[in-house]
Write an enzyme that holds these catalytic residues in place. Structure first.
Site, short mmCIF file in Angstrom:
data_model
loop_
_atom_site.label_atom_id
_atom_site.label_comp_id
_atom_site.label_asym_id
_atom_site.label_seq_id
_atom_site.Cartn_x
_atom_site.Cartn_y
_atom_site.Cartn_z
CB THR A 86 -0.93 0.02 1.24
OG1 THR A 86 -0.16 -0.32 2.41
CG2 THR A 86 -2.08 -0.95 1.10
CB CYS A 263 6.11 0.76 7.88
SG CYS A 263 5.82 -0.90 7.26
P1 NAD Z 1 6.04 -5.82 -0.56
O1 NAD Z 1 6.08 -4.71 -1.55
O2 NAD Z 1 7.33 -6.38 -0.04
O3 NAD Z 1 5.24 -7.06 -1.18
C1 NAD Z 1 4.00 -6.95 -1.80
C2 NAD Z 1 3.81 -8.17 -2.71
O4 NAD Z 1 2.46 -8.18 -3.20
C3 NAD Z 1 4.69 -8.17 -3.95
O5 NAD Z 1 5.40 -9.38 -4.03
C4 NAD Z 1 3.70 -8.03 -5.11
O6 NAD Z 1 4.11 -8.70 -6.30
C5 NAD Z 1 2.46 -8.66 -4.52
N1 NAD Z 1 1.21 -8.29 -5.19
C6 NAD Z 1 0.82 -7.06 -5.62
N2 NAD Z 1 -0.41 -7.12 -6.13
C7 NAD Z 1 -0.83 -8.41 -6.01
C8 NAD Z 1 -2.02 -9.10 -6.36
N3 NAD Z 1 -3.07 -8.47 -6.93
N4 NAD Z 1 -2.11 -10.43 -6.11
C9 NAD Z 1 -1.07 -11.09 -5.54
N5 NAD Z 1 0.09 -10.48 -5.18
C10 NAD Z 1 0.21 -9.16 -5.43
O7 NAD Z 1 5.12 -5.33 0.62
P2 NAD Z 1 5.35 -5.51 2.21
O8 NAD Z 1 6.51 -4.72 2.67
O9 NAD Z 1 5.27 -6.95 2.52
O10 NAD Z 1 4.05 -4.79 2.75
C11 NAD Z 1 2.76 -5.34 2.58
C12 NAD Z 1 1.79 -4.59 3.45
O11 NAD Z 1 2.10 -4.83 4.83
C13 NAD Z 1 1.81 -3.07 3.28
O12 NAD Z 1 0.53 -2.57 3.41
C14 NAD Z 1 2.70 -2.61 4.43
O13 NAD Z 1 2.40 -1.30 4.84
C15 NAD Z 1 2.33 -3.60 5.51
N6 NAD Z 1 3.36 -3.82 6.51
C16 NAD Z 1 4.66 -3.93 6.13
C17 NAD Z 1 5.64 -4.18 7.09
C18 NAD Z 1 7.09 -4.29 6.68
O14 NAD Z 1 7.95 -4.30 7.58
N7 NAD Z 1 7.42 -4.37 5.42
C19 NAD Z 1 5.28 -4.31 8.45
C20 NAD Z 1 3.94 -4.21 8.79
C21 NAD Z 1 3.00 -3.96 7.83
#
Ligand code: NAD
Length: 437
Positions: A86, A263
């Site tokens: 996001t 984040c």
């Molecule tokens: P990221 O960018 O590492 O991974 C997202 C994944 O989603 C990618 O591999 C992408 O290819 C996939 N994707 C996108 N659209 C898709 C779809 N329609 N169907 C299937 N897969 C799809 O993201 P992240 O860092 O893991 O963050 C994910 C969420 O978790 C965000 O909202 C973030 O704010 C939240 N979050 C992240 C962390 C962190 O430390 N990274 C911690 C807590 C919360």
């Protein structure tokens, strides 16, 4: 129980692997075929300590598989967990929920039976209700039960954070979703881990409020550090002294070059945006964002000052130690290095850099940076070292060797990794944050 974890990034993959290692059948689904191919070959697309080993065990135990295919993954599933990105909307400050909506649309398109859809992505308050409205308007035959379940893991410590969380927050929209989430998390509940069941909006708000508070705490200690430099106090002693107060606590009181990562920057912006739209501004957070942005420029200025000011700094070379936003991750998103390096280059300073895990991602992020194979190589021929990320391996470097390789023994430590007295005794012109020289 069968779970589909949608999105195999830092959160989705850790979530899928951890639930699978608890004996739950999990399919990790992503639209990125390269990531899935890599995962199927037994390799993780991200660097996260312990993840690959746990993943291999879960695959061998028959609990974990990977797929790009929604229909087959969703077949027989009880729960789908949406953990896609996001990011901040381009040119704005809102969180962009289009990946979440796309994942939800795929579920509606490809699932026909009963399913609890858990939104783990950090989403603006009201998103679960919005998705429910989309479902109501769709022609999908699926019986969908939505729930918010924000994630609080930290990259670099993600497995431990997921397996031993301070609390689990859930916001089910109905009783079926509440029951499914309790069943999914039963082993955590049995361990006595706090299980906070609230409305979907409250769960969504808890995630933003937590990150906003932590970003504020970091920014507060950074400003205190700057003041300590003026008044001759030591921020480390101050942080220790206030951290012993149980109302304050010792965590997130380490001064540094400003918060970054995937984040805090985007989540603080998104909450400020929501607050402004709702006519209830969070002015404290607006100030935090401004102060944090200025902090990164101040760090570049500190390096320039240490090189004798702008005139003298021109044409000099700085070794940057650490590019990722924190140690034990390869994540460079919104890392302070992304602001500091161009600010140095703007002052006609050349940059040689090294990071233990971030080199691959850094190659496409920075221009005109001379990437080196080690921290010592980066220091060779430089006029100063600037430590940006506190990778533990930097603490183990033979600084005498670095001193003989560098042009001039200047060290700007943006993480207070070394002791000022020891560095001075070793002949370094050493600058750190909020501590007397
Ligand atoms: P990221 O960018 O590492 O991974 C997202 C994944 O989603 C990618 O591999 C992408 O290819 C996939 N994707 C996108 N659209 C898709 C779809 N329609 N169907 C299937 N897969 C799809 O993201 P992240 O860092 O893991 O963050 C994910 C969420 O978790 C965000 O909202 C973030 O704010 C939240 N979050 C992240 C962390 C962190 O430390 N990274 C911690 C807590 C919360």
């Amino acid at each position: 129980m069968k779970v589909v974890a949608i999105g195999t990034g830092y959160v989705g993959l850790v979530t899928g692997v951890c639930y699978a290692s608890l004996g739950i059948e999990v399919v990790c689904l992503d639209i990125d075929a390269d990531k899935i191919a890599l995962l199927e070959s037994g390799r993780s697309p991200i660097f996260e300590p312990g993840l690959e080993g746990l993943m291999t065990k879960a695959v061998e135990a028959g609990n974990l598989s990977f797929s790009t295919d929604y229909p087959s993954s969703l077949r027989g599933a009880d729960i789908a967990i949406i953990a896609v990105g996001t990011p901040t909307e381009e040119g704005g400050s809102k969180a962009n929920t289009r990946f979440v909506e796309a994942a939800f649309a795929s579920i509606l398109e490809h699932h026909s039976g009963e399913l609890t859809v858990v939104v783990k992505s950090t989403v603006p308050i009201g998103t679960n209700d919005h998705l429910n409205a989309i479902k109501e308007e769709s022609a999908s035959g699926a019986s969908i039960h939505l729930a918010s379940n924000p994630e609080f893991l930290r990259e670099g410590a993600a497995i431990n954070d997921f397996m031993k969380p301070d609390r689990i927050v859930v916001g089910p929209r109905d009783a079926t979703a509440a029951k499914a989430l309790r069943a999914l998390n039963q082993s955590f509940i049995d361990q006595g881990i706090a299980y906070v069941e609230v409305s979907a909006s409250s769960a969504e708000m808890i995630k933003y409020a937590a990150n906003a508070f932590l970003a504020t705490k970091i920014t507060f200690i950074n400003e205190v550090a700057s003041l300590c430099e003026r008044v001759g106090a030591n921020v480390e002693d101050v942080a220790f002294g206030i951290g012993l107060d149980q109302r304050i606590g010792p965590d997130f009181l380490s001064t540094g070059p400003g918060y970054g990562g995937s984040c805090f920057p985007k989540d603080t912006l998104a909450l400020v945006d929501t607050a402004q739209v709702e006519g209830s501004p969070v002015r404290i957070l607006e100030a935090v964002i401004d102060v944090n942005e200025a902090r990164k420029q101040e760090m570049a200025d500190k390096v320039i000052q240490s090189l004798g000011g702008r005139e003298n700094a021109r044409g000099k070379t700085v070794a940057i130690w650490g590019l990722t936003f924190k140690p034990n991750t390869d994540d460079l998103r919104d890392s302070p290095s992304i602001a500091i390096i161009p600010a140095l280059q703007k002052a006609d300073i050349k940059v040689q850099a090294f990071d233990p895990q971030g080199m691959e991602g850094a190659a496409s992020l920075f221009e005109d940076v001379d990437f080196k194979a080690s921290a010592l190589e980066a220091a060779t021929g430089a006029d100063a070292i600037c430590l940006v990320t506190h990778w533990p391996e930097f603490a183990a470097i033979d600084l005498a060797q670095a001193k003989s390789a560098i042009n001039a023994p200047r060290f700007i430590d943006l993480r207070n990794m070394f002791e000022p007295a020891a560095m001075a005794a070793a002949g370094w012109d050493y600058k750190s944050l909020g501590r007397p020289a």
